[in-house]
Design a protein around this motif. Structure first.
Motif, PDB file in Angstrom:
ATOM      1  N   ALA A   1      30.609   4.676 -22.465  1.00 50.79           N
ATOM      2  CA  ALA A   1      30.640   5.903 -21.668  1.00 50.79           C
ATOM      3  C   ALA A   1      31.751   5.824 -20.624  1.00 50.79           C
ATOM      4  N   ALA A   2      31.941   4.653 -20.035  1.00 42.49           N
ATOM      5  CA  ALA A   2      33.019   4.469 -19.055  1.00 42.49           C
ATOM      6  C   ALA A   2      34.379   4.593 -19.731  1.00 42.49           C
ATOM      7  N   GLN A   3      34.501   4.090 -20.945  1.00 43.40           N
ATOM      8  CA  GLN A   3      35.757   4.204 -21.668  1.00 43.40           C
ATOM      9  C   GLN A   3      36.064   5.679 -21.980  1.00 43.40           C
ATOM     10  N   LEU A   4      35.043   6.427 -22.369  1.00 49.59           N
ATOM     11  CA  LEU A   4      35.229   7.852 -22.641  1.00 49.59           C
ATOM     12  C   LEU A   4      35.689   8.572 -21.375  1.00 49.59           C
ATOM     13  N   ALA A   5      35.057   8.268 -20.261  1.00 48.86           N
ATOM     14  CA  ALA A   5      35.456   8.876 -18.989  1.00 48.86           C
ATOM     15  C   ALA A   5      36.906   8.511 -18.666  1.00 48.86           C
ATOM     16  N   GLY A   6      37.267   7.268 -18.919  1.00 41.99           N
ATOM     17  CA  GLY A   6      38.634   6.826 -18.661  1.00 41.99           C
ATOM     18  C   GLY A   6      39.653   7.537 -19.522  1.00 41.99           C
ATOM     19  N   GLU A   7      39.298   7.805 -20.779  1.00 40.44           N
ATOM     20  CA  GLU A   7      40.211   8.522 -21.668  1.00 40.44           C
ATOM     21  C   GLU A   7      40.372   9.974 -21.202  1.00 40.44           C
TER      22      GLU A   7
END
Length: 69
Positions: free
Chosen positions: A60-66
């Motif tokens: 979820a953090a990676q998605l937010a970062g993208e």
């Protein structure tokens, strides 16, 4: 070569969880293509949800970062 390999695998089998997971990393880290990585992460999240699972915090953090990129 990795982009081509995993794009082909996903064309043949769009719900291939392993190929999708690796493709996310390829587009995020190697190609630095944030919109494509986010699209793949959304597909991965939908696949997880349909299996009764949720994204892990790191995913979820990676998605937010993208999205931010």
């Amino acid at each position: 070569a990795a982009v081509k390999r995993y794009d082909e695998r996903l064309k043949k089998s769009p719900d291939d969880e392993a190929a999708l997971y690796i493709a996310i990393d390829v587009y995020s880290r190697l190609r630095k293509d944030a919109p494509k990585a986010a699209e793949l992460l959304e597909r991965y999240a939908a696949l997880q949800k349909s299996s009764g699972r949720e994204l892990r915090v790191t995913e979820a953090a990676q998605l937010a970062g993208e999205y931010v990129k």
